[in-house]
Design a protein around this motif. Sequence first.
Motif, PDB file in Angstrom:
ATOM      1  N   PHE A  99      21.787  -6.661 -16.803  1.00  0.00           N
ATOM      2  CA  PHE A  99      21.852  -6.395 -16.093  1.00  0.00           C
ATOM      3  C   PHE A  99      22.251  -7.092 -14.764  1.00  0.00           C
ATOM      4  O   PHE A  99      21.591  -6.974 -13.331  1.00  0.00           O
ATOM      5  CB  PHE A  99      20.743  -5.132 -14.971  1.00  0.00           C
ATOM      6  CG  PHE A  99      20.594  -3.534 -16.348  1.00  0.00           C
ATOM      7  CD1 PHE A  99      21.557  -2.779 -16.436  1.00  0.00           C
ATOM      8  CD2 PHE A  99      19.694  -4.019 -16.974  1.00  0.00           C
ATOM      9  CE1 PHE A  99      21.239  -1.613 -17.339  1.00  0.00           C
ATOM     10  CE2 PHE A  99      20.039  -2.349 -18.378  1.00  0.00           C
ATOM     11  CZ  PHE A  99      20.182  -1.275 -17.777  1.00  0.00           C
ATOM     12  N   TRP A 100      23.256  -7.564 -15.564  1.00  0.00           N
ATOM     13  CA  TRP A 100      23.582  -8.471 -14.353  1.00  0.00           C
ATOM     14  C   TRP A 100      23.515  -8.658 -12.951  1.00  0.00           C
ATOM     15  O   TRP A 100      23.176  -9.134 -12.532  1.00  0.00           O
ATOM     16  CB  TRP A 100      24.866  -9.747 -14.388  1.00  0.00           C
ATOM     17  CG  TRP A 100      24.460 -10.280 -15.732  1.00  0.00           C
ATOM     18  CD1 TRP A 100      25.633 -10.180 -16.940  1.00  0.00           C
ATOM     19  CD2 TRP A 100      24.004 -11.750 -16.110  1.00  0.00           C
ATOM     20  NE1 TRP A 100      24.630 -11.089 -18.418  1.00  0.00           N
ATOM     21  CE2 TRP A 100      24.706 -12.223 -17.230  1.00  0.00           C
ATOM     22  CE3 TRP A 100      22.637 -12.007 -15.548  1.00  0.00           C
ATOM     23  CZ2 TRP A 100      23.256 -13.172 -18.001  1.00  0.00           C
ATOM     24  CZ3 TRP A 100      22.253 -13.395 -15.871  1.00  0.00           C
ATOM     25  CH2 TRP A 100      22.288 -14.041 -16.782  1.00  0.00           C
TER      26      TRP A 100
ATOM     27  N   SER B  57      11.305  -8.380 -15.324  1.00  0.00           N
ATOM     28  CA  SER B  57      11.110  -7.595 -16.807  1.00  0.00           C
ATOM     29  C   SER B  57      11.554  -6.666 -16.779  1.00  0.00           C
ATOM     30  O   SER B  57      11.631  -5.412 -18.033  1.00  0.00           O
ATOM     31  CB  SER B  57       9.528  -8.106 -16.842  1.00  0.00           C
ATOM     32  OG  SER B  57       9.192  -7.520 -15.588  1.00  0.00           O
ATOM     33  N   GLU B  58      11.887  -6.189 -15.428  1.00  0.00           N
ATOM     34  CA  GLU B  58      13.149  -4.546 -15.235  1.00  0.00           C
ATOM     35  C   GLU B  58      14.198  -4.796 -15.734  1.00  0.00           C
ATOM     36  O   GLU B  58      14.938  -3.697 -16.169  1.00  0.00           O
ATOM     37  CB  GLU B  58      12.405  -3.666 -14.069  1.00  0.00           C
ATOM     38  CG  GLU B  58      10.925  -3.608 -13.751  1.00  0.00           C
ATOM     39  CD  GLU B  58      10.036  -3.156 -15.255  1.00  0.00           C
ATOM     40  OE1 GLU B  58      10.814  -1.988 -15.334  1.00  0.00           O
ATOM     41  OE2 GLU B  58       9.042  -3.019 -15.856  1.00  0.00           O
ATOM     42  N   LEU B  59      15.315  -5.169 -15.478  1.00  0.00           N
ATOM     43  CA  LEU B  59      16.497  -5.441 -15.785  1.00  0.00           C
ATOM     44  C   LEU B  59      16.986  -5.979 -16.937  1.00  0.00           C
ATOM     45  O   LEU B  59      18.166  -6.711 -16.795  1.00  0.00           O
ATOM     46  CB  LEU B  59      16.773  -6.339 -13.814  1.00  0.00           C
ATOM     47  CG  LEU B  59      16.837  -5.301 -12.719  1.00  0.00           C
ATOM     48  CD1 LEU B  59      16.747  -6.250 -11.176  1.00  0.00           C
ATOM     49  CD2 LEU B  59      16.897  -4.353 -13.137  1.00  0.00           C
ATOM     50  N   ILE B  60      15.975  -7.382 -17.439  1.00  0.00           N
ATOM     51  CA  ILE B  60      16.592  -7.244 -18.557  1.00  0.00           C
ATOM     52  C   ILE B  60      15.839  -6.233 -19.920  1.00  0.00           C
ATOM     53  O   ILE B  60      14.695  -6.567 -20.213  1.00  0.00           O
ATOM     54  CB  ILE B  60      16.248  -9.197 -19.389  1.00  0.00           C
ATOM     55  CG1 ILE B  60      16.676  -9.334 -17.861  1.00  0.00           C
ATOM     56  CG2 ILE B  60      16.515  -9.055 -20.040  1.00  0.00           C
ATOM     57  CD1 ILE B  60      16.607 -11.345 -18.090  1.00  0.00           C
ATOM     58  N   ARG B  61      16.585  -5.563 -20.360  1.00  0.00           N
ATOM     59  CA  ARG B  61      16.066  -4.954 -21.508  1.00  0.00           C
ATOM     60  C   ARG B  61      16.489  -5.394 -23.025  1.00  0.00           C
ATOM     61  O   ARG B  61      17.550  -5.376 -22.929  1.00  0.00           O
ATOM     62  CB  ARG B  61      16.249  -3.061 -21.086  1.00  0.00           C
ATOM     63  CG  ARG B  61      15.883  -3.084 -19.805  1.00  0.00           C
ATOM     64  CD  ARG B  61      15.562  -1.709 -19.327  1.00  0.00           C
ATOM     65  NE  ARG B  61      15.460  -1.339 -17.487  1.00  0.00           N
ATOM     66  CZ  ARG B  61      16.249  -0.538 -17.314  1.00  0.00           C
ATOM     67  NH1 ARG B  61      17.231  -0.107 -17.190  1.00  0.00           N
ATOM     68  NH2 ARG B  61      15.817  -0.462 -15.867  1.00  0.00           N
TER      69      ARG B  61
END
Lengths: 363, 283
Positions: free
Chosen positions: B247-248, B238-242
Amino acid sequence: MGQVVLKGINKFYDSVHAVKDVNLQIRDKEFVVFVGPSGCGKTTTLRMIAGLEAISSGDISIDGSVVNGLAPMDRDIAMVFQNYALYPHMSVYDNMAFGLKMRKFTRPEIDRRVRDAADILGIGELLKRKPRQLSGGQRQRVALGRAIVRHPRVFLFDEPLSNLDAKLRVQMRVELKKLHLRLGTTAIYVTHDQVEAMTLGDRVVVMKDGVVQQVGEPLELYNRPANKFVAGFIGSPTMNFATVTVTEANGSLIAENAGLRIRLPDGTARRLRGHIGHKVTLGVRPEDLTVAGAADPDHPCFDAVIEVVEQLGSEILLDMKVGQDVMVASVEPTVRVNVRDKLRLAMRPSSLHVFDVKTEEAI
Amino acid sequence: MIEGAIWRKWAFFYLPMALFLLFLLFPFYWMVITSVRPDGELYRPWNSVNYNPFWTWNPTWDHVRYLFEETLFAAWLWNTMFIALVSTAISLVCGVFAGYALSRLNFPFAGSLGTGIFITYLVPQTLLFIPLAEIIRNYRLGDTPWSLILTYPTFLIPFCTWLMMGYFKAVPKELEECARIDGASRWQAMLYIVIPVAIPGILSAGIFAFTLSWNEFIYALVFLSSPEQKTVPVGVTSELIRGDVFFWGPLMAGALLGSIPVAIAYSFFVEHYVAGLTGSVKG
Ligand SMILES: Nc1ncnc2c1ncn2[C@@H]1O[C@H](COP(=O)(O)OP(=O)(O)OP(=O)(O)O)[C@@H](O)[C@H]1O
Ligand SMILES: [Mg+2]
């Protein structure tokens, strides 16, 4: 002390009536063997004495007090299971000490008893091992050791030797007998092997389909079986049976069927007075048959055709056809016979058994 | 093993094995490589000159650093660990006792009760989270670790119970009977004999339960909302896919770090208790 009394014991598993009205008095220091074919209720009876199985009706008392409601731990008994049931995660020492620890014995006492038992059984070197590092015979000894350290009032054995090979079984049988003579603890032993029953038991209880057929000393069962089942079960090879009709001729009684016609010896004849004209089952053990000779002219004799000759070294087993019946004779190893020979055989007169055809009870 | 000529061994054993391993391990390789690859390489178009997706010459710790410095990854790790351990412990205790009772105490309907418990395990979580969300809200547990610690056992307990039932059934009942004749009460026989013998089973149930709760996603997604309460699977996704921006690098680094504890747990226990898992009860 270790007196066990079974009074009218019954066991039902739902619809299966596994044990039927068993009555038995076992004296202190006695070695009693329950024997019978598979599924006859031996194990069930033993487990009821141990308290592992609820009794459907009847009373079990040990040393005069009824134990029906007592938990296994409060009955002061020890049991050896068929698969040994050693605790796999404990060393041999701990296996033997477990029962004493549970009963809050002091450490030095536990140690003394375990080492005593290990000495008696010759397993002193194995105390540190785990059960999986032992051979079958050694496991058996550990299981015995676990039972004897507690000095219980009664030992219960459920086919303890049946997982051992034939040779070891004979050896352990002798050791069990010695152990019993040495400790003098009451023992109840279950087996389906009649040789074990005969050699170990002070008294033997023969069971079939949950019913006790006969209770007696080994030779009593052998010589005076109460019915056809006991007669056939005790003794190896098994007793020969033939259904015959009793008739009277010239004042003596004759038993005959299609292939057999013998004059009954006096002792047997007296018992069969009331059966003239009726059928009875005649029984004779293979070892009570001999090749007929001049020596015993008054022995009942009959003719047989040899079908198979089994050389055992110490004896010869002859499988024979006598009229319609098949019989086995165990004769001297010096006898020379061939297959399809015709042979005349004699019965030892005192060894004839007769049974009612319908009830199968001994007459 | 396969008998015969050497080529047969290669054709029927090593080659299939290699393909299988490749298939199995490639995602992990991809995860590792992506997590140490600099952003410049990660987002380079596929038709550029030195495009090489399978290897990097400039490994970097940037993504891991980003994870710990710019996100709440450390908190997520801690949350996941705490929740997984506590819910596993609860489930294991219940599962061991329930499994023992169902397999050993002869009470009416024990068999059908056992099957019933297993069926509850089969009800999909995607359905169960709706009523559970209602309950969590009523007890005001939303957005706390307890919302998960108390809901994970709803699928872990049936799972552990079922596993332990099977395991206890494999422990010969004579062991326990012998202990009871030896002077142990039912309780002591269980404590000193049955449970120690069943330790390998308990450990494997524990490992599986731990893994299940470590990886759980739906309940964690629904019941937790504030970033500092999240678990690793939910936090990372949830935090690294905006929106549709992935954010691979940090994403893969998070996945990698998140799977390490489970891998350690597995290798440690499998190493030590694999003999137990294959059943060495008959002593
Ligand atoms: N738990 C049980 N539930 C239902 N029936 C049982 C149970 N245990 C035993 N029986 C039945 O009771 C009868 C007696 O069984 P038991 O185990 O006492 O036989 P056994 O004489 O020990 O035979 P074996 O020599 O094969 O051990 C059998 O018909 C068996 O099927
Ligand atoms: Mg039996």
